[in-house]
Design an enzyme around this catalytic site. Structure first.
Site, mmCIF file in Angstrom:
data_model
loop_
_atom_site.group_PDB
_atom_site.id
_atom_site.type_symbol
_atom_site.label_atom_id
_atom_site.label_comp_id
_atom_site.label_asym_id
_atom_site.label_seq_id
_atom_site.Cartn_x
_atom_site.Cartn_y
_atom_site.Cartn_z
ATOM 1 C CB VAL A 104 1.515 0.489 4.981
ATOM 2 C CG1 VAL A 104 0.090 0.109 5.369
ATOM 3 C CG2 VAL A 104 2.090 1.470 5.998
ATOM 4 C CD1 TRP A 153 7.011 4.086 -0.097
ATOM 5 C CD2 TRP A 153 8.631 4.712 1.316
ATOM 6 N NE1 TRP A 153 7.697 5.102 -0.703
ATOM 7 C CE2 TRP A 153 8.706 5.505 0.135
ATOM 8 C CE3 TRP A 153 9.555 4.921 2.330
ATOM 9 C CZ2 TRP A 153 9.665 6.503 -0.029
ATOM 10 C CZ3 TRP A 153 10.509 5.917 2.162
ATOM 11 C CH2 TRP A 153 10.563 6.685 0.986
ATOM 12 C CG HIS A 179 12.301 7.935 8.187
ATOM 13 N ND1 HIS A 179 13.478 7.853 7.487
ATOM 14 C CD2 HIS A 179 12.640 7.903 9.500
ATOM 15 C CE1 HIS A 179 14.490 7.796 8.336
ATOM 16 N NE2 HIS A 179 14.006 7.829 9.559
ATOM 17 C CG PHE A 180 7.278 4.867 11.954
ATOM 18 C CD1 PHE A 180 6.301 3.890 12.061
ATOM 19 C CD2 PHE A 180 7.861 5.331 13.117
ATOM 20 C CE1 PHE A 180 5.923 3.381 13.286
ATOM 21 C CE2 PHE A 180 7.489 4.837 14.359
ATOM 22 C CZ PHE A 180 6.519 3.856 14.428
ATOM 23 C CB SER A 181 6.263 1.414 9.108
ATOM 24 O OG SER A 181 5.240 2.334 8.724
ATOM 25 C CG LEU A 212 -2.030 -1.057 1.240
ATOM 26 C CD1 LEU A 212 -2.789 -0.989 2.561
ATOM 27 C CD2 LEU A 212 -2.988 -0.870 0.067
ATOM 28 C CG ASP A 218 3.976 14.468 11.480
ATOM 29 O OD1 ASP A 218 4.198 15.569 10.941
ATOM 30 O OD2 ASP A 218 4.406 13.394 11.032
ATOM 31 C CE LYS A 277 3.169 2.915 11.342
ATOM 32 N NZ LYS A 277 2.524 4.060 12.025
#
Length: 592
Positions: free
Chosen positions: A218, A212, A214-216, A210, A351, A233
């Site tokens: 998906v 992406w 910086h954190f993960s 689905l 955020d 995620k």
């Protein structure tokens, strides 16, 4: 928004500031903000093979970001075995050909940057990047990729070329997806279509990528137990990422349960359905299964900009509104509603931006969501979010998502918050901050939904930092400097200001009010009641003094949200502001 390209004195300094240029509809080239770079790899080879069953450690390594402050919630139950951070020998012979070792140099391609584009955080001085150290999903908020307008929309919407008959590799735009180097130590978990992951309550099969960040990464998955589709995620390795994920889980549970621990129906925040751990080649990743949502508001913005660009190219009449007014009204109201819900539960998002607002996916999942070709080996796949129709016949529904950087009103997990373009002045200046920092971000987002452009787009200059340029742009728009009373509570005020009416390194300012910007640059009719009401709504979000900035609940009563509303200055001026009822609305304090 640039004050002047070079901040020079003289007659040339009196021209209109080069503001709001990023992503201009009729410009051939524009800078596209995306998180396209992440932790730098110094390895000669990127290891994607499964090594031994041992779990890699997640202790900080030299050069890694400082620790995120942790609430300590839900951090029990994860045990990590220690392991060195060197390159793991290839184990493809033991694990078959499912995973491949890639030379880093083949895919670690630097994206060309125009001469006037902002410098990346790694190239700018440390003095200019005080907020890029702990807030892990914001590390790249100042990075810019240069893309040509001819292909930016296709590349963003993941229209990849089909794989050739001779090749097993699925094509993707390398500038739009994560880098292969980020699958090394402390990186992403390598996922393949068809992979299965088991939790205590379900087993999930991966169907499609689905997106992406910086954190993960998906992934669209189906539950082999219930048949339900979910968005899975999978979080990056690293102590900061793991702690942030655990904090996100605890915050989401708080938002999804009532006082008695029962699930809340129709929450305006994306629902967490399940969470568990995945053991990968380099360590243990946190995985979170969310209710399935559609694309984010950034997709919607780009889609409508693309349509306006095409219409203008054909010399067709184009409305100055990026979105229809009724759609705009509905999105803003739901955004205020969702943020107010979090604030009333003593949670600050920190955020708010288009990427973190998701459109509810109402369509049935059909067979065309599955890839026509499934690679046998791991490789980076094109992101394919679920597109959702936004026709007037079916009102749009949104939910707030990605609480990886969220914090509590009475316990700030980090002071390094907000993506650059949506960052509030209290964060820039080191003032106390609270829930109303989200409201500033909402004001910036309203402008973006209205025009398609950033409200503030600071640049690094030869004699000034991005923070100082950012402050200059805020002052130019609002027409006033922060008051001395406000300045006395700012740790970094003297760093940027000589006195209450002059910046230290930017001497020439050209004030340009919001109304003038909309009329002169975007050609809005300022006799339009909707524009007048939107200006008033937006400016109520953009106030220095936190006691004067409106809270989301109060803004939901703004006359802009009335059917067939007419602009009445007195009605706008008399709108009640009940921000003092929001726990921790100005600073970190104990919620009632």
């Amino acid at each position: 928004m640039l004050i002047l390209n070079s901040k020079q004195h003289g007659p040339s300094a009196q021209r209109k500031p080069q503001r709001f240029n990023l992503g201009g509809i009729l410009k051939k080239n524009f800078a596209w903000k995306k998180s396209v770079n992440s932790l730098a790899s110094t390895l000669d080879t990127v290891q994607l093979d499964y090594p031994s069953p041992a779990i890699a450690g997640i202790d900080a390594i030299p050069g890694s970001p400082p620790q995120r402050k942790s609430s300590g919630v839900l951090q029990a139950g994860l045990v990590f075995a220690g392991k060195s951070h060197g390159l793991v020998p290839s184990a493809s012979s033991a694990f078959g050909d499912n995973y491949t070792t890639y030379p880093a140099c083949l895919s670690d391609v630097l994206i060309p940057r125009s001469e006037n584009a902002p410098m990346s955080s790694s190239e700018s001085s440390a003095d200019d990047t005080p907020f890029n150290t702990e807030c892990i999903s914001l590390l790249n908020s100042d990075l810019t990729s240069e893309m040509n307008m001819d292909n930016v929309f296709d590349s963003y919407f993941c229209c990849s070329k089909p794989a050739s008959a001779e090749s097993d590799v699925i094509s993707f735009n390398e500038h739009s997806e994560e880098k292969i180097t980020d699958y090394s130590i402390l990186g992403y978990h390598p996922v393949k279509i068809g992979d299965e992951f088991t939790s205590d309550i379900s087993r999930y099969r991966v169907l499609r990528k689905l997106g992406w960040g910086h954190f993960s990464t998906v992934w669209l998955c189906s539950s082999l137990i219930s048949g339900q589709f979910v968005a899975l995620k999978i979080v990056k390795l690293g102590k900061n990422y793991t702690e942030a994920a655990l904090d996100e889980i605890s915050i989401l549970r708080l938002l999804q349960e009532d006082d008695k621990g029962y699930p809340v129906d129709d929450s305006p925040v994306v629902s967490l359905l399940d969470h568990f751990t995945i053991q990968g080649p380099n360590g243990t990743h946190i995985a979170m299964a969310f209710e399935l949502m559609g694309e984010n508001l950034l997709h919607l913005i780009f889609q409508n900009k693309s349509q306006k660009f095409a219409a203008a190219s054909q010399k067709e009449p184009v409305s100055p509104y990026l979105l229809p007014v009724d759609t705009l009204r509905l999105i803003i109201f739901q955004l205020l509603q969702g943020t107010d819900y979090m604030h009333r539960h003593s949670v600050i998002h920190t955020d708010i931006k288009p990427e973190n607002i998701l459109i509810t996916h109402k369509a049935e999942i059909s067979g065309d969501i599955f890839p026509l070709k499934i690679p046998t080996k791991f490789q980076i796949l094109p992101s394919q979010p679920l597109h959702q129709s936004t026709s007037a016949e079916e009102p749009i529904e949104i939910k707030v998502a990605d609480l990886g950087n969220a914090t509590f009103c009475n316990l700030h997990l980090s002071d390094h918050i907000q993506t650059r373009q949506y960052r509030a002045p209290e964060i820039l200046l080191g003032h106390s901050w609270g829930a109303l920092a989200d409201v500033w971000s909402i004001g910036c987002l309203i402008f973006e939904l209205l025009t398609g452009d950033y409200l503030f787009e600071p640049n690094l200059g030869a004699s000034f930092t991005k923070d100082e340029d950012h402050l200059a742009q805020i002052i130019e728009l609002l027409g006033v400097f922060p008051s001395m009373e406000y300045a006395q509570d700012c740790e970094r005020y003297r760093k940027y200001f000589l006195d209450n009416n002059s910046l230290r390194h930017i001497s020439k300012l050209k004030f340009w009010s919001l109304e003038s910007v909309l009329e002169e640059k975007y050609k809005f009719d300022m006799a339009d009641d909707n524009i007048k009401l939107l200006c008033d709504l937006l400016l109520k979000c953009l106030r220095y003094d936190l006691s004067e900035r409106y809270d989301c609940g109060s803004l939901m009563a703004h006359p802009f949200f009335k059917k067939d509303a007419k602009f009445d200055q007195r009605e706008c001026d008399e709108l009640p502001n009940n921000n003092f009822n929001v726990p921790g609305f100005t600073c970190e304090e104990q919620a009632p």
